[in-house]
Design a protein around this motif. Structure first.
Motif, PDB file in Angstrom:
ATOM      1  N   GLU A 100       0.562  -0.848  -0.007  1.00 41.03           N
ATOM      2  CA  GLU A 100       0.238  -0.046   0.394  1.00 41.03           C
ATOM      3  C   GLU A 100       0.725   1.602  -0.101  1.00 41.03           C
ATOM      4  N   ARG A 101       0.179   2.431  -0.648  1.00 34.50           N
ATOM      5  CA  ARG A 101       0.940   3.587  -0.279  1.00 34.50           C
ATOM      6  C   ARG A 101       1.475   3.976   1.323  1.00 34.50           C
ATOM      7  N   GLU A 102       2.639   4.471   1.367  1.00 33.59           N
ATOM      8  CA  GLU A 102       2.865   4.514   2.500  1.00 33.59           C
ATOM      9  C   GLU A 102       3.070   6.235   2.956  1.00 33.59           C
ATOM     10  N   PHE A 103       3.363   6.907   3.761  1.00 31.31           N
ATOM     11  CA  PHE A 103       3.377   8.428   4.707  1.00 31.31           C
ATOM     12  C   PHE A 103       5.275   8.061   4.992  1.00 31.31           C
ATOM     13  N   VAL A 104       5.623   8.997   3.968  1.00 33.96           N
ATOM     14  CA  VAL A 104       7.148   8.841   4.023  1.00 33.96           C
ATOM     15  C   VAL A 104       7.336  10.267   4.661  1.00 33.96           C
ATOM     16  N   ALA A 105       6.583  11.588   4.534  1.00 29.34           N
ATOM     17  CA  ALA A 105       6.965  12.753   5.269  1.00 29.34           C
ATOM     18  C   ALA A 105       5.949  13.456   5.187  1.00 29.34           C
ATOM     19  N   VAL A 106       6.085  15.111   5.803  1.00 28.94           N
ATOM     20  CA  VAL A 106       4.731  15.935   5.441  1.00 28.94           C
ATOM     21  C   VAL A 106       5.415  17.281   5.940  1.00 28.94           C
ATOM     22  N   HIS A 147       3.813  21.141   7.117  1.00 30.02           N
ATOM     23  CA  HIS A 147       2.599  21.771   7.286  1.00 30.02           C
ATOM     24  C   HIS A 147       2.798  23.366   6.476  1.00 30.02           C
ATOM     25  N   ARG A 148       1.861  23.685   6.482  1.00 31.16           N
ATOM     26  CA  ARG A 148       1.330  25.503   6.121  1.00 31.16           C
ATOM     27  C   ARG A 148       2.296  26.171   7.077  1.00 31.16           C
ATOM     28  N   SER A 149       2.397  26.254   8.126  1.00 30.38           N
ATOM     29  CA  SER A 149       3.608  26.906   9.194  1.00 30.38           C
ATOM     30  C   SER A 149       4.545  26.351   8.823  1.00 30.38           C
ATOM     31  N   GLY A 150       5.482  25.507   7.860  1.00 32.60           N
ATOM     32  CA  GLY A 150       6.652  25.193   8.009  1.00 32.60           C
ATOM     33  C   GLY A 150       7.285  24.088   8.745  1.00 32.60           C
ATOM     34  N   SER A 151       6.817  23.880   9.752  1.00 34.09           N
ATOM     35  CA  SER A 151       7.038  22.247  10.626  1.00 34.09           C
ATOM     36  C   SER A 151       6.415  21.193   9.839  1.00 34.09           C
ATOM     37  N   THR A 152       7.788  20.074  10.412  1.00 33.29           N
ATOM     38  CA  THR A 152       7.502  19.131   9.393  1.00 33.29           C
ATOM     39  C   THR A 152       7.215  17.755  10.388  1.00 33.29           C
ATOM     40  N   THR A 153       7.078  16.735   9.769  1.00 36.57           N
ATOM     41  CA  THR A 153       6.390  15.602  10.161  1.00 36.57           C
ATOM     42  C   THR A 153       7.039  14.571   9.405  1.00 36.57           C
ATOM     43  N   TYR A 154       7.382  13.416  10.136  1.00 41.12           N
ATOM     44  CA  TYR A 154       7.967  12.016   9.351  1.00 41.12           C
ATOM     45  C   TYR A 154       7.800  10.558  10.371  1.00 41.12           C
ATOM     46  N   ASN A 155       7.380   9.634   9.024  1.00 39.40           N
ATOM     47  CA  ASN A 155       7.412   8.479   9.469  1.00 39.40           C
ATOM     48  C   ASN A 155       8.571   8.331  10.272  1.00 39.40           C
ATOM     49  N   THR A 156       8.517   7.724  11.337  1.00 36.28           N
ATOM     50  CA  THR A 156      10.176   8.098  11.478  1.00 36.28           C
ATOM     51  C   THR A 156      10.216   6.734  11.198  1.00 36.28           C
ATOM     52  N   ASP A 157       9.523   5.385  11.959  1.00 34.22           N
ATOM     53  CA  ASP A 157       9.766   3.876  11.180  1.00 34.22           C
ATOM     54  C   ASP A 157      10.052   3.251  10.292  1.00 34.22           C
ATOM     55  N   GLY A 210      14.957   9.168  10.693  1.00 35.90           N
ATOM     56  CA  GLY A 210      16.094  10.071  10.519  1.00 35.90           C
ATOM     57  C   GLY A 210      17.182  10.493   9.078  1.00 35.90           C
ATOM     58  N   ARG A 211      16.306   9.799   7.813  1.00 32.27           N
ATOM     59  CA  ARG A 211      17.496   9.525   7.075  1.00 32.27           C
ATOM     60  C   ARG A 211      17.184  10.686   5.872  1.00 32.27           C
ATOM     61  N   PHE A 212      15.990  11.137   6.046  1.00 33.14           N
ATOM     62  CA  PHE A 212      14.610  11.973   5.173  1.00 33.14           C
ATOM     63  C   PHE A 212      14.690  13.601   5.477  1.00 33.14           C
ATOM     64  N   THR A 213      15.086  14.488   4.766  1.00 32.34           N
ATOM     65  CA  THR A 213      14.265  15.765   5.302  1.00 32.34           C
ATOM     66  C   THR A 213      13.864  16.195   4.372  1.00 32.34           C
ATOM     67  N   ILE A 214      12.668  16.410   4.816  1.00 37.66           N
ATOM     68  CA  ILE A 214      11.579  17.802   3.792  1.00 37.66           C
ATOM     69  C   ILE A 214      12.106  18.928   3.574  1.00 37.66           C
ATOM     70  N   SER A 215      11.566  19.560   2.381  1.00 35.77           N
ATOM     71  CA  SER A 215      12.064  20.552   2.657  1.00 35.77           C
ATOM     72  C   SER A 215      10.702  21.372   1.115  1.00 35.77           C
ATOM     73  N   ARG A 216      11.034  22.744   1.160  1.00 41.33           N
ATOM     74  CA  ARG A 216       9.920  23.684   0.364  1.00 41.33           C
ATOM     75  C   ARG A 216      10.694  25.104   0.265  1.00 41.33           C
ATOM     76  N   ASP A 217      10.386  25.289  -1.306  1.00 42.72           N
ATOM     77  CA  ASP A 217      11.093  26.644  -1.788  1.00 42.72           C
ATOM     78  C   ASP A 217      10.111  27.694  -2.219  1.00 42.72           C
ATOM     79  N   ASN A 218       8.955  27.996  -1.866  1.00 47.88           N
ATOM     80  CA  ASN A 218       8.374  28.664  -1.883  1.00 47.88           C
ATOM     81  C   ASN A 218       8.581  29.743  -2.976  1.00 47.88           C
ATOM     82  N   ALA A 219       9.901  30.132  -3.461  1.00 47.37           N
ATOM     83  CA  ALA A 219      10.125  31.031  -4.541  1.00 47.37           C
ATOM     84  C   ALA A 219      10.239  30.467  -6.285  1.00 47.37           C
TER      85      ALA A 219
END
Length: 124
Positions: free
Chosen positions: A44-50, A52-62, A66-75
């Motif tokens: 099944e499709r599995e959550f990896v990372a999100v 949030h609108r605030s810029g905070s992040t949540t990971y599927n730690t299992d 700690g190996r992955f990092t999600i980020s965004r470049d709004n520009a």
């Protein structure tokens, strides 16, 4: 409407790194809750990372441990997933998603828009 296009996948040896990109068009995604999911063959499709609108992040730690990092470049209207210390178990098609609605943002059904996916293959 938002169109999402993932890139950056490929074949890498275990222990290597990749950076996935998700370019958005149609409107700005700077205020969206955005996520990365993955789907391995027969699973099944599995959550990896999100991110949030605030810029905070949540990971599927299992799974990412700690190996992955999600980020965004709004520009650039682009979402990223930096993946380090890759393992064969990370092999999957990776999807980015936009328009996530709380509170179920770790589930794929909470998102309004999806990319087509990019294949990541990690060899042992």
């Amino acid at each position: 409407q938002v169109q999402l296009v993932e890139s950056g996948g490929g074949l890498v040896q275990a222990g290597g790194s990749l950076r996935l990109s998700c370019a958005a068009s149609g409107r700005t995604i700077s205020t969206d809750t955005m996520g990365w999911f993955r789907q391995a063959p027969g699973k099944e499709r599995e959550f990896v990372a999100v991110i949030h609108r605030s810029g905070s992040t949540t990971y599927n730690t299992d799974s990412v441990k700690g190996r992955f990092t999600i980020s965004r470049d709004n520009a650039k209207n682009t979402l990223y997933l930096q993946m380090n210390s890759l393992e064969p178990e990370d092999t999957a098609v990776y999807y980015c998603a936009a328009g996530g609605r709380a509170p179920y943002i770790t589930t794929w059904g909470a998102y309004a828009y999806w990319g087509q996916g990019t294949q990541v293959t990690v060899s042992s």
